[in-house]
Each structure stands twice: as structure tokens, then as C-alpha cells.
Design an enzyme around this catalytic site. Structure first.
Site, PDB file in Angstrom:
ATOM      1  N   LYS B  80       0.857  -1.188   0.000  1.00 32.61           N
ATOM      2  CA  LYS B  80       0.000   0.000   0.000  1.00 32.61           C
ATOM      3  C   LYS B  80       0.894   1.240   0.000  1.00 32.61           C
ATOM      4  CE  LYS B  80      -3.889   1.734   2.859  1.00 32.61           C
ATOM      5  NZ  LYS B  80      -4.721   1.395   4.058  1.00 32.61           N
ATOM      6  N   SER B 155      -9.635   1.089   3.203  1.00 29.89           N
ATOM      7  CA  SER B 155      -8.845   1.956   2.360  1.00 29.89           C
ATOM      8  C   SER B 155      -7.773   1.233   1.547  1.00 29.89           C
ATOM      9  CB  SER B 155      -8.163   3.033   3.206  1.00 29.89           C
ATOM     10  OG  SER B 155      -7.252   2.443   4.117  1.00 29.89           O
ATOM     11  N   SER B 179      -9.736  -1.536   7.107  1.00 28.93           N
ATOM     12  CA  SER B 179      -9.139  -1.233   5.795  1.00 28.93           C
ATOM     13  C   SER B 179      -8.352  -2.366   5.151  1.00 28.93           C
ATOM     14  CB  SER B 179      -8.240  -0.001   5.903  1.00 28.93           C
ATOM     15  OG  SER B 179      -9.023   1.149   6.051  1.00 28.93           O
TER      16      SER B 179
END
Lengths: 56, 467
Positions: B80, B155, B179
Site C-alpha cells: 500500500k 482503504s 481497511s
């Protein structure tokens, strides 16, 4: 050019303040004691690996 | 090589170790796949083509000279874009950090590099991880590989979409309210949020320092175990009994709390949960219903803590450079300015009481089982920005396990009536990460999920002409 996060923010936007602390990724809170329960007073998370079996 | 895109790590690692495939071939093939399909999915903010090929050449030389490091050696993965990578753009999904080149790697990136894993790219996310849809104002929306009109969840939506569409063999995510787990469930892959603070967070841009967790998104639970062994190091992983599950479910007891966790579910999700519980019982796991007090107060406490800690981080930047933020992020952060110190501290007190309540009610159990996602995900761009805070609570039952800090694993278990994936959560006690992963490995065999991922590939090719 490579920079720390605080150098980048200062040079790019003139922001200093507490953002210097980002390098340590500030965290606090939560502790599970030896029984796997928490102490309401303590806000320091300890890395105690509770080995006690809660299952009866 | 294309038949390997949906392999688990064990399969591909064995081929690398036995020199049946070379890291350079594998990484080249993976980069080509990203080039072909990511224009439709937008899972990546930055693809590290040159760096990855360079690392693959090093890995190949090491393996050829007999220096095989372990199951991630030479395996293409993603991270990420909220983790610092030395000399490589680290945006946190924001315009603020669009040109930042950090002077060091995040600790977890060091561990992954040390394992010989090849980072092929940095994945898309909700701006500053504040969101659950991965609709990113600055870098574009990530699309769900099962239906390109749908959000992938967030997310860590880029990490989940990349893993689900065979663009990498797992990806690193962060989880502050769900997330990792929510996008994993919505994209039909496995997501693991370890016990709070178990995985080092240094060099990960904070959202909410007492709720943030770092963990892997993978295609199987076994793959999550491999990632955790790398992220923790051999000794810590051994102390937590990771990788030491004996495959027996004799005596395993799981609790189910229907209050809140089974409220407002899509009927197809509720049906799947009941079927899942039925499957667990057929293999000998005892499942018992329990009540947990204080759920409503705990939900409010979670929102307050997240908001207060997030604005504490962002206020200096927001006050000076508000136009650098996307509209939803700015809207949410501005609202967080109204949270008082008294409300924050009161929420932390409520949190401590809630942890004690859950530990007490689950004392005679090995864990809890709940749905991960509650509903079919929204269409992209269908949700007004004012709904931002509510999204995570509408989409899934994940946030309370950040408040608790307990290890939580999301495993795919079927599809909604709209043919979108559904996941369920296995929640353990603090530091029972090894047991939860082990139990998850046994349970995932009940669902035959890998074949479903491959079948979606045929659907992608047929409907979207992606390749």
C-alpha cells in the site's frame, strides 16, 4: 532528493510543529495484562505475550 | 506463466526453489500483466518496473548460487502506498506527498526486502487511508475485479484488487477500521489484521495511532501465515505459534453475537453466514450464541478516537494547505476538529471497559465469528461525501476489532445475490494470532475459493476484454 517527512513538509510547505514526531510513528494506549485483560489506568501498550490460557 | 497468476505462494515458491521458474521470468510476466489490466482496475499508484526487475535479477543470482532465503524469495508482491520506500515516491494517496521521496524504508519494507520478496508496485488507497471505498480524488478510483463498476472497499482497495486480479502474490495493507479486512472480503481474498502493535508501524503514515494495524492481504490463509512469519521475524512468529497449527478442531469453541454484528445485513449475506456457521459445526467446531454489552457506546467511542487522532496528525497541514486535500477527506477532517479532549479521553475509558467486557464474555471460547462485509458494495461515485464516516459502518462489521486490538482474519465464504464476494471474520484473543491463522487454514478448505478466483479471470477476459 531523499528527505525525512519533516524535512519534506518544512521545505515544501513551511510546516514544522509536531509533525517532527512522525518519524517515530507516535502510538500509545492499550495494555493487556497477564490475564489478557486491560488496565484502565495504563495507556501504554506492552508487548507482553500473555501465555495464560483463559479457556477453562 | 499465465497459469501461475492465481497460484498461492507455496506453489510458486516451490517452483522458484526448484529452479523450475526464474524470478526474472516471473516478475517480467507479472509486470506485463499489470501493464495489460491495471488500466481498467487502477490498483497501483506507482509501478516499480525497473526496481523490481533489478531486484529479480539479484534474487535469481542468489537462488542460483544456493542462497535461497525462504518462501517469499523472488515472489512478486505489492505494498500500500502509505509505507515509506527509500528514494521511491510515497504518496499516502495524497497530493500533499505527491513528490515525497523518503530517505529510508519503513520497517516492514525492510523485512520484506530482507526476505527476498520483489515489490512490483505501490497500491492505491483512500487519501491518507481515511475512507472505505478507494475512490481517490488525486489518483483515480480503484475498480473491483469482480465488477468494474463497483468499489473494491478500502482503504487498502488497491492492495485487495491487485491480489484478487492476479497482479501480485499478496500485498501489504493497513487497517484502522477495517481497511485490510473490508476490501479483502469485497474483492474475494483473505485479509489479516494482527494483534495491535504486533507488526512494526515505523515508516507507515499514521491515520489513528491507537487504532492503526499493519497486515497482509493474500489469496489464501496459508499465504497470510507466510507473510506474518516475514513481518514478525522467525522468533516472534514462533513465540506466537504461527505456522504450528496441528489441523485439529477438536474442542474448538466459537462465539456468535447477533446483536449489531448481524443487524442490517443483506439477506444473502445473512444466509451465507448461517451456512458458514453450519459448515463449521459439521467439522466439529462448537458455535454458541452470546451477548455483548456496550456495543453502541463502543461504536461511538471508535468514531471519536479515530477522528481525534486523525485531526491531531492533519491539523497543521489542513490549516495551511486545505486545497491540497480531496473534498471528502477535507470534509471529514474539518468535522473532526469539533471533537473535544474530554470526549476523546472518555472514549478511551469506554474502550478499556469494552475490551474487558469482550474478554470476559469470550473467556470460555477460542474466538468470535462475524460477517466482514454486510452488503453488496456500492457503485463507484454513487455515494455523497457526507456519508464518508458512515461508510465503513454501513459496508461492514469490522471497526470494533480495531477498538479491541484483537487479531482478526477475514476469509471469503460466497457471493451476494449480485454475485459480489462476501467474507466472514474469525476474531481471536490478544496474541492468539497463530491459532487464528491455523484455524483459518482449516476452515478455508471448506470453501474451495481459489477456483472461484480463476473463474473470475475468465469473466474478466470475456466481459471486459482486458487481455
Amino acid at each position: 532528493m531523499e528527505k525525512t517527512i519533516s524535512e519534506y513538509l518544512r521545505e515544501q510547505f513551511g510546516i514544522v510543529s509536531s509533525l517532527k514526531n512522525f518519524e517515530q510513528t507516535p502510538h500509545f494506549l492499550l495494555s493487556y495484562d497477564e490475564e489478557g485483560t486491560t488496565s484502565e489506568q495504563s495507556f501504554l501498550f506492552r508487548h507482553s505475550n500473555s501465555s495464560k490460557e483463559n479457556k477453562e | 506463466m499465465s497459469n501461475l497468476f492465481y497460484s498461492d505462494i507455496q506453489t510458486v515458491a516451490k517452483k522458484i526453489k526448484n529452479k523450475e521458474i526464474s524470478p526474472v521470468e516471473l516478475v517480467s510476466s507479472q509486470l506485463k500483466r499489470i501493464e495489460h489490466i491495471d488500466s481498467k482496475i487502477n490498483a497501483f499508484i506507482t509501478v516499480l518496473k525497473e526496481v523490481a526487475l533489478g531486484q529479480a535479477e539479484i534474487a535469481e543470482k542468489e537462488i542460483m548460487s544456493g542462497n535461497y532465503k525462504g518462501p517469499l524469495h523472488g515472489v512478486p508482491i505489492a505494498i500500500k502506498d502509505i509505507f515509506e520506500t527509500k528514494g521511491l515516491r510515497s504518496t499516502s494517496g495524497s497530493k500533499v506527498f505527491a513528490s515525497w521521496l523518503p530517505n529510508k524504508d519503513a520497517e516492514v519494507v525492510k523485512y520484506l526486502n530482507h526476505s527476498g520478496a520483489i515489490i512490483v508496485g505501490k497500491t492505491n488507497l483512500s487519501e491518507f487511508a481515511l475512507g472505505s471505498t478507494t475512490e481517490n480524488y488525486h489518483y483515480g478510483n480503484t475498480h473491483n475485479p469482480w465488477n468494474l463498476n463497483k468499489i473494491p472497499g478500502g482503504s487498502s482497495g488497491g492492495s485487495a484488487a491487485a491480489t484478487a486480479s492476479g497482479m501480485c502474490f499478496g500485498a501489504l495493507g493497513t487497517d484502522t477500521g477495517g481497511s485490510i479486512r473490508l476490501p479483502s472480503a469485497i474483492c474475494g481474498v483473505v485479509g489479516f489484521k494482527p494483534t495491535f502493535n504486533l507488526v512494526n508501524r515505523t515508516g507507515c503514515f499514521p491515520l489513528s495511532s491507537s487504532l492503526d494495524h499493519v497486515g497482509p492481504i493474500t489469496r489464501t490463509v496459508s499465504d497470510s501465515e507466510i507473510w506474518m512469519e516475514t513481518l514478525l521475524g522467525e522468533k516472534k512468529a514462533k513465540d506466537l505459534n504461527i505456522g504450528e497449527w496441528n489441523d485439529s478442531v477438536i474442542g474448538i469453541r466459537l462465539a456468535v453475537c447477533r446483536d449489531y454484528f448481524f443487524d442490517d445485513l443483506d439477506p444473502s449475506v445473512e444466509k451465507l453466514m448461517d451456512e458458514t456457521i453450519g459448515k463449521l459445526k459439521t467439522i466439529g467446531i462448537e458455535v454458541v450464541e452470546i451477548n455483548i454489552d456496550g456495543l453502541t457506546k463502543a461504536i461511538e467511542a471508535q468514531k471519536t478516537i479515530l477522528g481525534a487522532e486523525a485531526i491531531a496528525v492533519h491539523k497543521p497541514i489542513l490549516d495551511k494547505e486545505k486545497e491540497m486535500y480531496g473534498p471528502e477527506t477535507a470534509y471529514r477532517l474539518e468535522n473532526y476538529k469539533n471533537i473535544t479532549a474530554v470526549e476523546y479521553l472518555d472514549s478511551q475509558r469506554i474502550r478499556a471497559e469494552f475490551i474487558s467486557e469482550v474478554l470476559s464474555k469470550t473467556a470460555h471460547f477460542d474466538g468470535l465469528i462475524t460477517p466482514t462485509n454486510s452488503i453488496t458494495p456500492y457503485d463507484i461515485n454513487s455515494n455523497p461525501i457526507e456519508n464518508g464516516t458512515a461508510n465503513i459502518f454501513n459496508l461492514g462489521k469490522t471497526p470494533l476489532f480495531n477498538l479491541l486490538g484483537f487479531p482478526t482474519l477475514s476469509i471469503p465464504c460466497g457471493f451476494t445475490d449480485e454475485k459480489m464476494p462476501v467474507g466472514f471474520q474469525l476474531v481471536g484473543k490478544p496474541y492468539s494470532d497463530g491459532q487464528i491463522l491455523g484455524l483459518g487454514k482449516t476452515i478455508e478448505t471448506l470453501f474451495d475459493w481459489q477456483n472461484k478466483l480463476v473463474s473470475n479471470e475468465q469473466q474478466l477476459v470475456k466481459e471486459e476484454k482486458l487481455l
